[in-house]
Design a protein around this motif. Structure first.
Motif, PDB file in Angstrom:
ATOM      1  N   GLY A   1     -13.858   9.578  -4.536  1.00 32.72           N
ATOM      2  CA  GLY A   1     -14.915   8.574  -4.636  1.00 32.72           C
ATOM      3  C   GLY A   1     -14.551   7.222  -4.051  1.00 32.72           C
ATOM      4  N   TYR A   2     -13.603   7.197  -3.141  1.00 30.73           N
ATOM      5  CA  TYR A   2     -13.178   5.939  -2.526  1.00 30.73           C
ATOM      6  C   TYR A   2     -13.902   5.710  -1.205  1.00 30.73           C
ATOM      7  N   ALA A   3     -13.926   4.461  -0.792  1.00 29.70           N
ATOM      8  CA  ALA A   3     -14.391   4.071   0.542  1.00 29.70           C
ATOM      9  C   ALA A   3     -13.684   2.773   0.884  1.00 29.70           C
ATOM     10  N   ASN A   4     -13.692   2.429   2.159  1.00 32.89           N
ATOM     11  CA  ASN A   4     -13.117   1.142   2.569  1.00 32.89           C
ATOM     12  C   ASN A   4     -11.656   1.044   2.142  1.00 32.89           C
ATOM     13  N   VAL A   5     -10.871   2.085   2.465  1.00 32.66           N
ATOM     14  CA  VAL A   5      -9.483   2.143   2.027  1.00 32.66           C
ATOM     15  C   VAL A   5      -8.546   1.775   3.177  1.00 32.66           C
ATOM     16  N   ILE A   6      -7.307   1.507   2.826  1.00 28.28           N
ATOM     17  CA  ILE A   6      -6.255   1.213   3.792  1.00 28.28           C
ATOM     18  C   ILE A   6      -5.523   2.520   4.068  1.00 28.28           C
ATOM     19  N   ILE A   7      -5.411   2.900   5.323  1.00 31.92           N
ATOM     20  CA  ILE A   7      -4.783   4.160   5.699  1.00 31.92           C
ATOM     21  C   ILE A   7      -3.424   3.868   6.320  1.00 31.92           C
ATOM     22  N   CYS A   8      -2.373   4.471   5.752  1.00 30.55           N
ATOM     23  CA  CYS A   8      -1.008   4.324   6.275  1.00 30.55           C
ATOM     24  C   CYS A   8      -0.514   5.689   6.711  1.00 30.55           C
ATOM     25  N   GLY A   9      -0.379   5.895   8.006  1.00 31.87           N
ATOM     26  CA  GLY A   9       0.049   7.187   8.526  1.00 31.87           C
ATOM     27  C   GLY A   9       1.322   7.064   9.339  1.00 31.87           C
ATOM     28  N   LEU A  10       2.276   7.964   9.077  1.00 33.86           N
ATOM     29  CA  LEU A  10       3.565   7.940   9.764  1.00 33.86           C
ATOM     30  C   LEU A  10       3.643   9.095  10.753  1.00 33.86           C
ATOM     31  N   SER A  11       3.965   8.790  12.013  1.00 33.17           N
ATOM     32  CA  SER A  11       4.125   9.778  13.072  1.00 33.17           C
ATOM     33  C   SER A  11       2.814  10.545  13.286  1.00 33.17           C
ATOM     34  N   VAL A  12       2.793  11.866  13.053  1.00 34.18           N
ATOM     35  CA  VAL A  12       1.516  12.575  13.172  1.00 34.18           C
ATOM     36  C   VAL A  12       0.497  11.996  12.198  1.00 34.18           C
ATOM     37  N   GLY A  13       0.980  11.432  11.087  1.00 36.85           N
ATOM     38  CA  GLY A  13       0.069  10.757  10.165  1.00 36.85           C
ATOM     39  C   GLY A  13      -0.671   9.610  10.820  1.00 36.85           C
ATOM     40  N   GLY A  14      -0.028   8.941  11.771  1.00 41.86           N
ATOM     41  CA  GLY A  14      -0.709   7.880  12.506  1.00 41.86           C
ATOM     42  C   GLY A  14      -1.786   8.415  13.428  1.00 41.86           C
ATOM     43  N   LEU A  15      -1.555   9.592  14.008  1.00 45.74           N
ATOM     44  CA  LEU A  15      -2.607  10.231  14.808  1.00 45.74           C
ATOM     45  C   LEU A  15      -3.783  10.632  13.916  1.00 45.74           C
ATOM     46  N   ILE A  16      -3.468  11.159  12.738  1.00 45.34           N
ATOM     47  CA  ILE A  16      -4.525  11.534  11.794  1.00 45.34           C
ATOM     48  C   ILE A  16      -5.321  10.305  11.385  1.00 45.34           C
TER      49      ILE A  16
END
Length: 265
Positions: free
Chosen positions: A86-101
């Motif tokens: 039920g979240y929106a407007n979140v901060i996304i932290c992706g490392l390596s392939v996580g950054g591509l995601i």
């Protein structure tokens, strides 16, 4: 530890930290790891943020699904987890392939993204030939013969010593990774190119590099930062490809500094 079925794939996730009234940060793990790579960082942020971590498909305790994957498959899983919570407007932290995601999620579900932390990643990582060679090798021989080479890119020499129990533990994490999940995600990285997406990112963005990263060197992360309008770029010293493990205090500090400058919701 919780589980949810998204796109016919069971995803393991955790929610920790300060609760729903605080900004939400979602963490995406790298290739060949699971959500435990964030274990040293999350406590340093838990008082002020709601923290979501999860195992992407083919990794950790999440289902394998049907490899090979596309980055868009991983992004759709992530969107499903965020919607489930039920979240929106979140901060996304992706490392390596996580950054591509993370970049793929921004391209497909910008309504979910308040800001991006793109760590040890790029708009495009490696070449098709490189990834095809790795896929063929891991499918023929397993991950065992690749551990030393991969660890040499993941961690600094100071971390890669036999007496460091944590280093041995991360070797075990890689060795116990499902081969099909690993090779399936290699295929997703091979086919991903977010050059045009990066040029059009319109949310606050922080790009983090490890000074000794052998997988996505600082100059590659810098090339991503140069594409993203108004992005910030930070190099963490004495760390390689997984700075959240080698330098968790520095990693959490740069995240805090970045988030302190975000405009209010």
């Amino acid at each position: 530890m919780q589980f949810v079925s998204i796109n016919d794939v069971v995803i393991r996730y955790d929610v920790a930290g300060a609760g729903d009234r605080k900004p939400v940060i979602v963490f995406i793990n790298s290739l060949g790891t699971d959500a435990r790579i964030w274990d040293l960082v999350l406590p340093k942020l838990s008082e002020d943020f709601t923290l979501v971590s999860y195992d992407k498909r083919g990794h950790g305790l999440s289902d394998l699904g049907k490899p090979p994957y596309r980055i868009e498959d991983h992004a759709a899983d992530l969107a499903g987890v965020i919607d489930h919570l039920g979240y929106a407007n979140v901060i996304i932290c992706g490392l390596s392939v996580g950054g591509l995601i993370a970049q793929s999620l921004y391209a497909t579900r910008p309504d979910l993204v308040r800001a991006l932390i793109l760590s040890n990643t790029a708009h495009k990582i490696g070449t098709a030939d490189m990834w095809n060679e790795r896929i063929a090798k891991v499918e023929a021989e397993g991950l065992g013969p690749m551990v030393d080479g991969i660890m040499g890119r993941w961690f600094t020499a100071a971390h890669r010593v036999p007496e460091n129990a944590a280093y041995r533990g991360y070797c075990n994490m890689l060795l116990r990774q499902p081969v099909a999940g690993y090779s399936g995600t290699c295929a997703a990285i091979r086919d991903a190119d977010f050059t045009e997406v990066a040029k059009n990112i319109a949310v606050p963005t922080l790009c983090i590099a490890g000074a000794e990263d052998g997988s996505t060197p600082p100059e590659l992360v810098r090339s991503l930062a140069d594409l993203v309008p108004g992005s910030r770029y930070h190099v963490i010293e004495n760390a390689a490809h997984i700075p959240c493990v080698e330098a968790p205090a520095a990693y959490a500090a740069v995240i805090r500094e970045f988030l302190a400058q975000l405009p209010g919701e």
